[in-house]
Motif scaffolding. Structure first.
Motif, mmCIF file in Angstrom:
data_model
loop_
_atom_site.group_PDB
_atom_site.id
_atom_site.type_symbol
_atom_site.label_atom_id
_atom_site.label_comp_id
_atom_site.label_asym_id
_atom_site.label_seq_id
_atom_site.Cartn_x
_atom_site.Cartn_y
_atom_site.Cartn_z
ATOM 1 N N VAL A 236 0.834 -1.209 0.000
ATOM 2 C CA VAL A 236 0.000 0.000 0.000
ATOM 3 C C VAL A 236 0.867 1.257 0.000
ATOM 4 N N GLU A 237 1.955 1.229 0.770
ATOM 5 C CA GLU A 237 2.860 2.373 0.805
ATOM 6 C C GLU A 237 3.460 2.640 -0.575
ATOM 7 N N ARG A 238 3.893 1.602 -1.243
ATOM 8 C CA ARG A 238 4.490 1.775 -2.564
ATOM 9 C C ARG A 238 3.463 2.270 -3.587
ATOM 10 N N LEU A 239 2.252 1.728 -3.518
ATOM 11 C CA LEU A 239 1.215 2.181 -4.446
ATOM 12 C C LEU A 239 0.950 3.671 -4.273
ATOM 13 N N GLY A 240 0.964 4.139 -3.029
ATOM 14 C CA GLY A 240 0.722 5.551 -2.777
ATOM 15 C C GLY A 240 1.864 6.430 -3.230
ATOM 16 N N LYS A 241 3.090 6.037 -2.897
ATOM 17 C CA LYS A 241 4.247 6.875 -3.183
ATOM 18 C C LYS A 241 4.691 6.801 -4.642
ATOM 19 N N GLU A 242 4.664 5.598 -5.218
ATOM 20 C CA GLU A 242 5.201 5.422 -6.564
ATOM 21 C C GLU A 242 4.159 5.540 -7.667
ATOM 22 N N PHE A 243 2.893 5.227 -7.334
ATOM 23 C CA PHE A 243 1.868 5.201 -8.389
ATOM 24 C C PHE A 243 0.681 6.121 -8.090
ATOM 25 N N GLN A 244 0.741 6.814 -6.965
ATOM 26 C CA GLN A 244 -0.273 7.802 -6.588
ATOM 27 C C GLN A 244 -1.703 7.247 -6.605
ATOM 28 N N VAL A 245 -1.871 6.077 -5.994
ATOM 29 C CA VAL A 245 -3.203 5.509 -5.817
ATOM 30 C C VAL A 245 -3.267 4.909 -4.418
ATOM 31 N N CYS A 246 -4.388 5.108 -3.755
ATOM 32 C CA CYS A 246 -4.498 4.729 -2.340
ATOM 33 C C CYS A 246 -5.507 3.607 -2.142
ATOM 34 N N ILE A 247 -5.084 2.531 -1.471
ATOM 35 C CA ILE A 247 -5.965 1.462 -1.035
ATOM 36 C C ILE A 247 -5.653 1.183 0.436
ATOM 37 N N ILE A 248 -6.376 0.240 1.035
ATOM 38 C CA ILE A 248 -6.238 -0.039 2.469
ATOM 39 C C ILE A 248 -5.541 -1.381 2.681
ATOM 40 N N PRO A 249 -4.552 -1.444 3.588
ATOM 41 C CA PRO A 249 -3.917 -2.739 3.883
ATOM 42 C C PRO A 249 -4.838 -3.630 4.714
ATOM 43 N N GLY A 250 -4.831 -4.920 4.428
ATOM 44 C CA GLY A 250 -5.656 -5.850 5.183
ATOM 45 C C GLY A 250 -5.303 -5.892 6.653
ATOM 46 N N SER A 251 -4.072 -5.524 6.996
ATOM 47 C CA SER A 251 -3.646 -5.517 8.398
ATOM 48 C C SER A 251 -4.529 -4.615 9.248
#
Length: 289
Positions: A236-251
């Motif tokens: 999730v962190e990489r998706l936000g920082k590298e691809f500018q899209v936000c989802i929620i981690p299952g944790s």
């Protein structure tokens, strides 16, 4: 209103994180018992619940069981027969069944299981205006329970009077207008989510065909990360920082190795852009395995 801080409450994993936090804020967090869901269907394990409600020498039975349907975070709808069995199990153990119906109106063209509502002495139904009427932040909702539960009503009023007191007047007027618009207004807008939902499903394709759980309702998709990239928080962190899209981690829902994708509150154009980024990001990370 239904349990003391020393009483056990059952949440099924993956759970809605605000349910856990609410119990933690009222000192009930340490007594939360986490139940499993079937890995393939994400439906609650009622055989486990039956054993848990039976109790034993080591622990007393739970005082309440919480089920969310349609589910946040998985989008799965609990079938009528399962809800009825859960209610019967709770009743036999003198426990409450709390059913969160917040996403009751969110079903789609391929939805096979429709939401069901139970009316029973030991069942409390939760409803909200936030999702179906788009009233997030207006703080409007209601509970449905057996009128014979006079003591429950008194306890609920104590909680309301000492925390929210009452919704603002403008919120009540907006809610009245929403009810006057009714189900047809909701249905027309839920139909607009079909395209977003299809695009979100396609965006998860890099994870593998069997890794995405079939979502019957709500506004979410739930997917298992493949071997080699199971650190959901890092993904999730990489998706936000590298691809500018936000989802929620299952944790955050008690389920490491999974992710939750929401496809509402976006125009079709914005959702298309977000899904393209998600697909591109997941593809890149899968190739690194």
């Amino acid at each position: 209103s239904v349990a003391d801080s020393s009483d056990r409450i059952v949440l099924f994993v993956p759970y809605y994180f605000n349910h856990l936090m609410a119990l933690q804020m009222t000192e009930g967090g340490p007594q939360v018992t986490l139940g499993a869901c079937d890995a393939a269907t994400m439906l609650p394990d009622l055989d486990w619940l039956e054993r848990e409600l039976a109790g034993g020498a080591a622990s007393k039975p739970p005082k309440a069981v919480v089920i969310v349907t349609p589910n946040n975070p998985t989008g799965v709808i609990v079938p009528k027969e399962m809800l009825e069995r859960a209610a019967a199990l709770c009743e036999s153990a003198n426990a409450w069944l709390v059913v969160d119906n917040t996403y009751e109106n969110f079903t789609y063209a391929d939805t096979e299981v429709k939401p069901t509502f139970l009316a029973s002495r030991n069942v409390i139904n939760i409803f909200s205006f936030s999702k179906c009427y788009g009233m997030m932040g207006w703080r409007m909702g209601y509970l449905s329970y057996d009128a014979a539960n006079a003591e429950l009503a008194q306890s609920l009023l104590k909680v309301q009077d000492t925390i929210p007191i009452c919704p603002t007047q403008i919120s009540q007027h907006v809610a009245l207008g929403a009810l006057e618009a009714g189900a047809p207004w909701i249905a027309d807008r839920v139909k607009l989510l079909e395209t977003n939902r299809s695009r979100a499903v396609a965006a998860l394709a890099p994870l593998g065909q069997d890794n995405a759980i079939k979502s019957e309702g709500a506004i979410y998709l739930w997917a298992k990360l493949p071997e080699g990239m199971t650190d959901d928080e890092r993904v999730v962190e990489r998706l936000g920082k590298e691809f500018q899209v936000c989802i929620i981690p299952g944790s955050s829902c008690g389920a490491p190795g999974y992710v939750r994708v929401a496809f509402a509150n976006l125009t079709e154009e914005k959702c298309a852009e977000a899904c393209e980024r998600l697909h591109r990001g997941l593809t890149a990370m899968v190739k690194e395995i």
